[in-house]
Motif scaffolding. Structure first.
Motif, PDB file in Angstrom:
ATOM      1  N   PHE A  31       0.893  -1.176   0.130  1.00  0.00           N
ATOM      2  CA  PHE A  31       0.086   0.176  -0.163  1.00  0.00           C
ATOM      3  C   PHE A  31       0.949   1.294  -0.135  1.00  0.00           C
ATOM      4  O   PHE A  31       0.687   2.090  -0.741  1.00  0.00           O
ATOM      5  CB  PHE A  31      -0.937   0.077   1.091  1.00  0.00           C
ATOM      6  N   ALA A  32       1.806   1.289   0.903  1.00  0.00           N
ATOM      7  CA  ALA A  32       2.872   2.419   0.980  1.00  0.00           C
ATOM      8  C   ALA A  32       3.525   2.676  -0.287  1.00  0.00           C
ATOM      9  O   ALA A  32       3.739   3.759  -0.817  1.00  0.00           O
ATOM     10  CB  ALA A  32       3.614   2.381   2.204  1.00  0.00           C
ATOM     11  N   VAL A  33       4.066   1.565  -0.740  1.00  0.00           N
ATOM     12  CA  VAL A  33       4.825   1.647  -2.156  1.00  0.00           C
ATOM     13  C   VAL A  33       4.038   2.140  -3.535  1.00  0.00           C
ATOM     14  O   VAL A  33       4.228   3.180  -3.978  1.00  0.00           O
ATOM     15  CB  VAL A  33       5.820   0.536  -2.411  1.00  0.00           C
ATOM     16  N   SER A  45      -4.614   1.605  -4.688  1.00  0.00           N
ATOM     17  CA  SER A  45      -3.653   0.911  -3.958  1.00  0.00           C
ATOM     18  C   SER A  45      -4.111   0.081  -2.907  1.00  0.00           C
ATOM     19  O   SER A  45      -3.525  -0.983  -2.560  1.00  0.00           O
ATOM     20  CB  SER A  45      -2.748   2.040  -3.076  1.00  0.00           C
ATOM     21  N   ASN A  46      -5.036   0.493  -2.056  1.00  0.00           N
ATOM     22  CA  ASN A  46      -5.617  -0.427  -1.306  1.00  0.00           C
ATOM     23  C   ASN A  46      -6.134  -1.688  -1.726  1.00  0.00           C
ATOM     24  O   ASN A  46      -5.887  -2.688  -1.199  1.00  0.00           O
ATOM     25  CB  ASN A  46      -6.693   0.683  -0.311  1.00  0.00           C
ATOM     26  N   PHE A  47      -6.936  -1.617  -2.872  1.00  0.00           N
ATOM     27  CA  PHE A  47      -7.439  -2.739  -3.274  1.00  0.00           C
ATOM     28  C   PHE A  47      -6.163  -3.891  -3.859  1.00  0.00           C
ATOM     29  O   PHE A  47      -6.449  -5.058  -3.399  1.00  0.00           O
ATOM     30  CB  PHE A  47      -8.146  -2.523  -4.658  1.00  0.00           C
ATOM     31  N   ALA A  51      -5.422  -7.592  -2.074  1.00  0.00           N
ATOM     32  CA  ALA A  51      -5.507  -8.578  -2.935  1.00  0.00           C
ATOM     33  C   ALA A  51      -4.211  -9.491  -2.853  1.00  0.00           C
ATOM     34  O   ALA A  51      -4.070 -10.794  -2.691  1.00  0.00           O
ATOM     35  CB  ALA A  51      -5.559  -8.230  -4.394  1.00  0.00           C
ATOM     36  N   ALA A  52      -3.096  -8.692  -2.750  1.00  0.00           N
ATOM     37  CA  ALA A  52      -1.583  -9.247  -3.019  1.00  0.00           C
ATOM     38  C   ALA A  52      -1.605 -10.013  -1.255  1.00  0.00           C
ATOM     39  O   ALA A  52      -1.036 -11.194  -1.148  1.00  0.00           O
ATOM     40  CB  ALA A  52      -0.735  -8.316  -2.918  1.00  0.00           C
ATOM     41  N   ALA A  53      -2.167  -9.445  -0.410  1.00  0.00           N
ATOM     42  CA  ALA A  53      -2.152 -10.057   1.100  1.00  0.00           C
ATOM     43  C   ALA A  53      -2.732 -11.373   1.214  1.00  0.00           C
ATOM     44  O   ALA A  53      -2.613 -12.349   2.065  1.00  0.00           O
ATOM     45  CB  ALA A  53      -2.573  -9.024   1.915  1.00  0.00           C
ATOM     46  N   ILE A  54      -4.175 -11.196   0.530  1.00  0.00           N
ATOM     47  CA  ILE A  54      -4.865 -12.472   0.487  1.00  0.00           C
ATOM     48  C   ILE A  54      -4.094 -13.571   0.073  1.00  0.00           C
ATOM     49  O   ILE A  54      -4.097 -14.705   0.524  1.00  0.00           O
ATOM     50  CB  ILE A  54      -6.332 -12.279  -0.333  1.00  0.00           C
ATOM     51  N   MET A  91     -12.281  -8.270   2.800  1.00  0.00           N
ATOM     52  CA  MET A  91     -11.686  -7.296   1.939  1.00  0.00           C
ATOM     53  C   MET A  91     -12.645  -6.231   1.664  1.00  0.00           C
ATOM     54  O   MET A  91     -12.363  -4.910   1.731  1.00  0.00           O
ATOM     55  CB  MET A  91     -11.523  -7.789   0.596  1.00  0.00           C
ATOM     56  N   ALA A  92     -14.106  -6.401   1.754  1.00  0.00           N
ATOM     57  CA  ALA A  92     -15.279  -5.481   1.692  1.00  0.00           C
ATOM     58  C   ALA A  92     -15.209  -4.544   2.667  1.00  0.00           C
ATOM     59  O   ALA A  92     -15.216  -3.200   2.717  1.00  0.00           O
ATOM     60  CB  ALA A  92     -16.533  -6.085   1.398  1.00  0.00           C
ATOM     61  N   VAL A  93     -14.912  -5.216   3.827  1.00  0.00           N
ATOM     62  CA  VAL A  93     -14.801  -4.244   5.198  1.00  0.00           C
ATOM     63  C   VAL A  93     -13.564  -3.224   4.866  1.00  0.00           C
ATOM     64  O   VAL A  93     -13.801  -2.053   5.378  1.00  0.00           O
ATOM     65  CB  VAL A  93     -14.839  -5.149   6.514  1.00  0.00           C
ATOM     66  N   GLU A  94     -12.356  -3.927   4.554  1.00  0.00           N
ATOM     67  CA  GLU A  94     -11.307  -2.989   4.455  1.00  0.00           C
ATOM     68  C   GLU A  94     -11.324  -1.823   3.317  1.00  0.00           C
ATOM     69  O   GLU A  94     -11.168  -0.634   3.414  1.00  0.00           O
ATOM     70  CB  GLU A  94     -10.024  -3.963   4.375  1.00  0.00           C
ATOM     71  N   VAL A  95     -11.810  -2.157   2.151  1.00  0.00           N
ATOM     72  CA  VAL A  95     -11.943  -1.393   1.128  1.00  0.00           C
ATOM     73  C   VAL A  95     -12.940  -0.446   1.253  1.00  0.00           C
ATOM     74  O   VAL A  95     -12.526   0.626   0.746  1.00  0.00           O
ATOM     75  CB  VAL A  95     -12.172  -2.181  -0.422  1.00  0.00           C
ATOM     76  N   GLY A  96     -13.955  -0.775   1.895  1.00  0.00           N
ATOM     77  CA  GLY A  96     -14.968   0.229   2.301  1.00  0.00           C
ATOM     78  C   GLY A  96     -14.709   1.061   3.636  1.00  0.00           C
ATOM     79  O   GLY A  96     -14.901   2.290   3.716  1.00  0.00           O
TER      80      GLY A  96
END
Length: 140
Positions: A31-33, A45-47, A51-54, A91-96
């Protein structure tokens, strides 16, 4: 000291905290990069960081946290699908949640990201333990 480390390793909750921390680092680092040096919008970036973390989380949860053994490719693939479906919920919780905290609560982007990580980590543990890797070799 080594005895204590071995004892802690036998507890799936401790392994989850450790590898969950590694997953969080993958998520926050990417996310930071993406947001920083690459200048990509924080929502995109968040999305991609989630996805990579999943993907990273599936591998470490299967192999190290819950030590899941599958007898066929099909069984492993079903496990992966359950994992991804569970993670899509959080992910929906995080992305929202990140935009909500940033745009509605006026919090800094990284603070919003960290706050949602805490909620997501707890929920993900229970999804993984009881819905995805429910018949595994890992000790509780």
């Amino acid at each position: 000291m080594l005895h204590v480390v071995k004892k802690l390793y036998h507890d799936s909750r401790i392994r989850y905290l450790f590898f969950g921390g590694c997953t969080t680092l993958v998520n926050l680092g990417l996310f930071a990069v993406l947001k920083g040096p690459l200048g990509i919008d924080y929502r995109i970036s968040n999305f991609f960081s989630v996805a990579a973390a999943i993907c990273f989380a599936f591998v470490v949860n299967k192999l190290f946290v819950f030590q899941s053994k599958t007898s066929s490719f099909t069984e492993g693939f079903r496990e992966f699908i359950r994992f991804v479906l569970g993670r899509l919920v959080t992910m929906a919780v995080e992305v929202g949640g990140v935009p909500f905290c940033v745009e509605i609560l006026h919090q800094p982007e990284m603070i919003a990201k960290l706050e949602t990580q805490v909620i997501v980590t707890v929920v993900n543990y229970f999804i993984s333990k009881f819905l995805v890797f429910k018949s595994t070799g890992g000790k509780v």
